[in-house]
Design an enzyme around this catalytic site. Sequence first.
Site, PDB file in Angstrom:
ATOM      1  N   CYS A  88       0.859  -1.184   0.000  1.00 17.92           N
ATOM      2  CA  CYS A  88       0.000   0.000   0.000  1.00 17.92           C
ATOM      3  C   CYS A  88       0.893   1.231   0.000  1.00 17.92           C
ATOM      4  O   CYS A  88       1.654   1.448   0.957  1.00 17.92           O
ATOM      5  CB  CYS A  88      -0.919  -0.013   1.215  1.00 17.92           C
ATOM      6  N   CYS A 240      -3.368   6.711  -5.009  1.00 15.08           N
ATOM      7  CA  CYS A 240      -3.090   5.277  -4.895  1.00 15.08           C
ATOM      8  C   CYS A 240      -1.650   4.969  -5.330  1.00 15.08           C
ATOM      9  O   CYS A 240      -1.327   4.977  -6.529  1.00 15.08           O
ATOM     10  CB  CYS A 240      -4.081   4.438  -5.711  1.00 15.08           C
TER      11      CYS A 240
HETATM   12  O1  PYC Z   1      -1.894   3.722  -2.020  1.00 17.58           O
HETATM   13  O2  PYC Z   1      -1.359   1.736  -2.786  1.00 17.58           O
HETATM   14  C1  PYC Z   1      -2.148   2.515  -2.271  1.00 17.58           C
HETATM   15  C2  PYC Z   1      -3.488   2.023  -1.897  1.00 17.58           C
HETATM   16  C3  PYC Z   1      -4.012   0.785  -2.120  1.00 17.58           C
HETATM   17  C4  PYC Z   1      -5.305   0.792  -1.610  1.00 17.58           C
HETATM   18  C5  PYC Z   1      -5.535   2.026  -1.054  1.00 17.58           C
HETATM   19  N1  PYC Z   1      -4.412   2.778  -1.248  1.00 17.58           N
END
Ligand code: PYC
Length: 314
Positions: A88, A240
């Site tokens: 994550c 993300c």
């Molecule tokens: O930032 O990799 C990330 C992530 C995955 C799910 C929520 N954030």
Amino acid sequence: MKRIPYLDSHTGGEPTRLVERGAPDLGAGSVADQLARLKKDFDTFRSLVLNEPRGSDVLVGALLVPPADPTCQFGVIYFNNVGYLGMCGHGTIGVMASLAYQGRIGPGVYRLETPVGVVETTLHPSAAGYPNRVSVRNVPAYRYRAHVPVVVRGRSIHGDVAWGGNWFFLVHDHGLAVSMQNLEQLTDYAWEVRQQLTIQEILGAGGAEIDHVELFASADQADSQSFVLCPGKAYDRSPCGTGTSAKLACLFEDGRISEGQIWRQQSVVGSIFEGSVQRVAGKIIPTITGEAWMMAEGELLLDERDPFHDGIRV
Ligand code: PYC
């Protein structure tokens, strides 16, 4: 009453709840082995920390565990409202800023063992306050399949299947506006894409389920904007980190970015990660940079009499 200390931060709007003490003994072994034990024998721990009423669908949990790899300072297992994540990105930025806030680490380079490999983080110095800007050199990312057709609502759209520490389906020709005014439609549509991937047997390497969907659009303030739907149906408020890594791998394989070139990825709420790639021994290594902010610290209280002691689960 049992107590579990926690620290909540957010990275580009996406929250991370860091816990270390109060977790079940996961025994010795790699972080992947410890995750397997947590999943099999102690999934209640994930639910009581993360699910309502103590948590919410939006939260991502980070459990600090001892690393098996002697080159790593920390081990970490990430989890959400429905299960576990491989890696994550926003969570790693949140963990490092939280440790800095606690005064346990200062600016420098730290290695973290995750269930899917080692990531190297750089905590950057800050002129005032705790250091909160972090670069994450992720596990290798790659595109597994390009321009894969999937029929959604009777129309054929296309996406790339890519790995960035989790599995992603990256779509451009969805026809929706990526904006805060459109969250409900984006969520419904991305959820349908996710379901159609399963129905139409579109999978990651080794038959892995693709559990994250990214809908891309052009951006005014960055190189691209995206809406990312996470496995538990909450959308990622950050750009993300693992999703941006998957995107960078696709861009690099398409010749649209070169090594070291900065790509700015904007989330649907407007937060931005900077990313770049390096090619090392034939592999694409993404680095993501962002900032996390501390929001709360305290103790979760586990009252044995509470009918929702273990969290509300489906
Ligand atoms: O930032 O990799 C990330 C992530 C995955 C799910 C929520 N954030």
